[in-house]
Structure formats: structure tokens, C-alpha cells
Design a protein around this motif. Sequence first.
Motif, short mmCIF file in Angstrom:
data_model
loop_
_atom_site.label_atom_id
_atom_site.label_comp_id
_atom_site.label_asym_id
_atom_site.label_seq_id
_atom_site.Cartn_x
_atom_site.Cartn_y
_atom_site.Cartn_z
N ALA A 126 0.85 -1.19 0.00
CA ALA A 126 0.00 0.00 0.00
C ALA A 126 0.89 1.24 0.00
N LYS A 127 0.55 2.18 -0.86
CA LYS A 127 1.30 3.43 -0.93
C LYS A 127 0.40 4.57 -0.47
N ASP A 128 0.97 5.41 0.40
CA ASP A 128 0.20 6.52 0.97
C ASP A 128 -0.05 7.61 -0.07
N LYS A 129 -1.14 8.34 0.15
CA LYS A 129 -1.39 9.54 -0.64
C LYS A 129 -0.30 10.56 -0.32
N PRO A 130 0.11 11.36 -1.29
CA PRO A 130 1.11 12.41 -0.99
C PRO A 130 0.62 13.33 0.12
N GLY A 131 1.52 13.67 1.02
CA GLY A 131 1.20 14.60 2.09
C GLY A 131 0.30 14.05 3.17
N ALA A 132 0.20 12.73 3.29
CA ALA A 132 -0.74 12.13 4.24
C ALA A 132 -0.06 11.57 5.49
N LEU A 133 1.15 12.00 5.78
CA LEU A 133 1.85 11.47 6.95
C LEU A 133 1.07 11.72 8.24
N ASP A 134 0.37 12.84 8.32
CA ASP A 134 -0.42 13.13 9.52
C ASP A 134 -1.54 12.11 9.72
N ILE A 135 -2.14 11.65 8.62
CA ILE A 135 -3.17 10.60 8.70
C ILE A 135 -2.56 9.30 9.20
N ARG A 136 -1.38 8.97 8.69
CA ARG A 136 -0.68 7.75 9.11
C ARG A 136 -0.37 7.81 10.60
N VAL A 137 0.21 8.89 11.05
CA VAL A 137 0.61 9.01 12.46
C VAL A 137 -0.61 8.96 13.38
N ALA A 138 -1.68 9.65 13.01
CA ALA A 138 -2.88 9.70 13.85
C ALA A 138 -3.55 8.33 13.98
N ASN A 139 -3.45 7.49 12.94
CA ASN A 139 -4.13 6.20 12.94
C ASN A 139 -3.21 5.02 13.23
N ARG A 140 -1.94 5.28 13.46
CA ARG A 140 -0.96 4.21 13.65
C ARG A 140 -1.30 3.29 14.83
N PRO A 141 -1.67 3.80 16.00
CA PRO A 141 -1.97 2.87 17.10
C PRO A 141 -3.11 1.89 16.76
N ASP A 142 -4.16 2.37 16.12
CA ASP A 142 -5.27 1.49 15.74
C ASP A 142 -4.83 0.50 14.67
N HIS A 143 -4.00 0.95 13.72
CA HIS A 143 -3.50 0.07 12.67
C HIS A 143 -2.64 -1.05 13.26
N PRO A 169 6.40 -0.43 7.71
CA PRO A 169 6.19 0.69 6.81
C PRO A 169 7.23 0.71 5.68
N LEU A 170 6.78 1.20 4.53
CA LEU A 170 7.70 1.55 3.46
C LEU A 170 8.24 2.94 3.79
N LEU A 171 9.48 3.22 3.38
CA LEU A 171 10.12 4.49 3.70
C LEU A 171 10.50 5.23 2.43
N ASP A 172 10.41 6.56 2.49
CA ASP A 172 10.84 7.36 1.35
C ASP A 172 12.35 7.63 1.46
N ALA A 173 12.90 8.41 0.54
CA ALA A 173 14.34 8.67 0.50
C ALA A 173 14.86 9.34 1.77
N GLU A 174 13.99 10.06 2.47
CA GLU A 174 14.38 10.73 3.71
C GLU A 174 14.15 9.86 4.95
N GLY A 175 13.61 8.67 4.76
CA GLY A 175 13.36 7.76 5.87
C GLY A 175 12.00 7.92 6.52
N ALA A 176 11.13 8.74 5.93
CA ALA A 176 9.77 8.92 6.48
C ALA A 176 8.85 7.81 5.96
N MET A 177 7.89 7.41 6.79
CA MET A 177 6.93 6.38 6.39
C MET A 177 6.08 6.90 5.23
N CYS A 178 5.91 6.05 4.21
CA CYS A 178 5.15 6.46 3.02
C CYS A 178 4.28 5.34 2.46
N GLY A 179 4.17 4.24 3.17
CA GLY A 179 3.37 3.12 2.70
C GLY A 179 3.51 1.94 3.64
#
Length: 90
Positions: A7-24, A39-49
Motif C-alpha cells: 500500500a502506498k500513501d497519498k502524498p502529504g498524508a503522513l499526519d493521517i498515518r501518524v494519527a491512525n498508527r496505534p489502531d493500525h 512501513p515503506l520508507l521514502d528517501a528521507e526515511g519517512a513512512m510512506c506506505g
Amino acid sequence: MKVALIAKDKPGALDIRVANRPDHVAYLKSTPAVEQAGPLLDAEGAMCGSLIILEVADMAEAEAFVAGDPYGKAGLFASVELIPWNRVIG
């Protein structure tokens, strides 16, 4: 059967990921179908999928798993792929 859920995240959706991470994470831990997940990571090491390896009876069970994921319910994903997978090593 084993299924790779990619699964790949929508661009700019890191806040959605972080807010829902405990339930996920609780959802992942609630079923024996999940063999591996992270999680999949982008070039900067941020979660993106997400990459999840499922052990399910059939694709319908994998699709039901996706439908119940809090990340999906929150609208995090731009795309979700379910691909039959065969472990060779590991």
C-alpha cells in the motif's frame, strides 16, 4: 496462501498515518493472518506506505483484511495491491 499487501500513501498524508498508527498496529496484532508487517520508507526515511505479508485461505480473505484496516478506513492509501507471493528464503 501467502499474499503481499503493498500500500502506498497519498502524498502529504503522513499526519493521517501518524494519527491512525496505534489502531493500525492493534489491528495487525489482532489476527494470525499477519506474518510480517512494516512501513515503506521514502528517501528521507519517512513512512510512506505499508508492506504486509498475509497468510490467508484465499484472496477474498486478503481483501477483507484490507477493508478492515484503520489506515484504509482513514483514507491514507493512494493505492493498494494484493499479490500472491511465494516465500523461497527466510
